[in-house]
Design an enzyme around this catalytic site. Structure first.
Site, PDB file in Angstrom:
ATOM      1  N   TYR A 163     -33.606  -6.017  46.534  1.00 19.31           N
ATOM      2  CA  TYR A 163     -33.884  -4.856  47.380  1.00 19.31           C
ATOM      3  C   TYR A 163     -35.252  -4.268  47.042  1.00 19.31           C
ATOM      4  O   TYR A 163     -36.046  -3.963  47.936  1.00 19.31           O
ATOM      5  CB  TYR A 163     -32.794  -3.808  47.190  1.00 19.31           C
ATOM      6  CG  TYR A 163     -32.989  -2.555  47.997  1.00 19.31           C
ATOM      7  CD1 TYR A 163     -32.890  -2.562  49.383  1.00 19.31           C
ATOM      8  CD2 TYR A 163     -33.262  -1.335  47.366  1.00 19.31           C
ATOM      9  CE1 TYR A 163     -33.058  -1.405  50.127  1.00 19.31           C
ATOM     10  CE2 TYR A 163     -33.432  -0.167  48.099  1.00 19.31           C
ATOM     11  CZ  TYR A 163     -33.334  -0.210  49.478  1.00 19.31           C
ATOM     12  OH  TYR A 163     -33.510   0.930  50.206  1.00 19.31           O
ATOM     13  N   LYS A 167     -38.557  -3.893  49.609  1.00 19.01           N
ATOM     14  CA  LYS A 167     -39.222  -2.637  49.933  1.00 19.01           C
ATOM     15  C   LYS A 167     -40.685  -2.652  49.483  1.00 19.01           C
ATOM     16  O   LYS A 167     -41.556  -2.064  50.145  1.00 19.01           O
ATOM     17  CB  LYS A 167     -38.474  -1.455  49.317  1.00 19.01           C
ATOM     18  CG  LYS A 167     -37.121  -1.201  49.966  1.00 19.01           C
ATOM     19  CD  LYS A 167     -37.261  -0.961  51.473  1.00 19.01           C
ATOM     20  CE  LYS A 167     -35.950  -0.581  52.131  1.00 19.01           C
ATOM     21  NZ  LYS A 167     -36.094  -0.297  53.577  1.00 19.01           N
TER      22      LYS A 167
END
Length: 258
Positions: A163, A167
């Site tokens: 994750y 990002k």
């Protein structure tokens, strides 16, 4: 020159804003905040029939709203949403990318399927949505693109390696697109929140140990509210932010500098 000419303009009156992942949480809050600032809203949601209450809430503000099926990164859905928006309103002025997933685990235990899901939705999906809307904006020589990123793109979070990677990729993609599309009058920015009180974080933050550990990381000493994020989104979408592009605005209570 009058004092009004010096005052920043935070209004979105007369604008058309597309918000993806608009059915709940930060996406829903962004849709409502942009509508409150004067914009008509196109809601990208998986099940439009379930967005009737949100459409009604926006219309009660005197704005127009449409709920359109969108399952990122389905290119047919993306094309369909853009066509629907342009047919209904004539243009798209602002895009708020909010779709993202975050199945977490320690890096040595992450399954390939989880890697594929995160990269497919968070990176590929965000790019394809942004690319498609930008093609429309380029023809009009103006537009605002705002992606909801995360403090995870700046900070190392245990159990969130993939994750975090996704990002960080969105943050740098934003800089690249800002450089490419500035000549077309398009600004491209990201907003990176810390933990925010939403349906998605409710279960985690309901555990006292998790809540305390999270707040202890935030120098300002509190979990964020959706309004902390939407204020920045409306600002970036407004004329007041016309000289800002390629920026990543952290809404993290100081987590990244502690």
């Amino acid at each position: 020159m009058s004092s009004q000419q010096h005052a920043p303009n935070f209004s979105l009156a007369g604008k058309v804003t597309v918000v993806t992942g608009a059915s709940r949480g930060i996406g829903r809050a962004c849709a409502l905040a942009c509508a409150a600032a004067g914009s008509d809203i196109v809601l990208g949601v998986r099940v439009p029939a379930k967005a009737g209450d949100l459409v009604a809430e926006i219309e009660a503000m005197g704005r127009k709203a449409l709920a359109v099926e969108l399952d990122i990164p389905n290119k047919d859905h993306i094309a369909g949403l853009i066509k629907t928006a342009v047919d209904a309103f004539g243009r798209i002025d602002v895009l708020v990318n909010n779709v993202g997933v975050a199945p977490g685990d320690l890096a040595e235990r992450v399954e390939e399927s989880a890697v594929d899901e995160i990269l497919n939705i968070n990176i590929k999906g965000t790019f394809l949505m942004t690319q498609a809307v930008a093609r429309h904006m380029i023809t009009r020589k103006q537009g605002r693109i705002i992606s909801i990123s995360s403090q995870a793109g700046t900070n190392a979070l245990r159990g969130e390696a993939i994750y975090c990677m996704s990002k960080a990729a969105i943050n740098h993609l934003t800089r690249c697109l800002a450089a490419e599309w500035a000549e077309h009058g398009i600004t491209v920015n990201t907003v990176s929140p810390t933990f925010i009180h939403t349906d998605g974080t409710q279960r985690y933050l309901a555990e006292a140990e998790n809540y305390k550990a999270t707040v202890d990381h935030i120098p300002l000493g509190r979990i964020g509210e959706t309004s902390d994020v939407t204020g920045v989104v409306v600002f970036l979408a407004s004329p007041a932010a016309s000289l800002i592009t390629g920026a990543n605005l952290l809404v993290d209570g100081g987590w990244s500098v502690a």
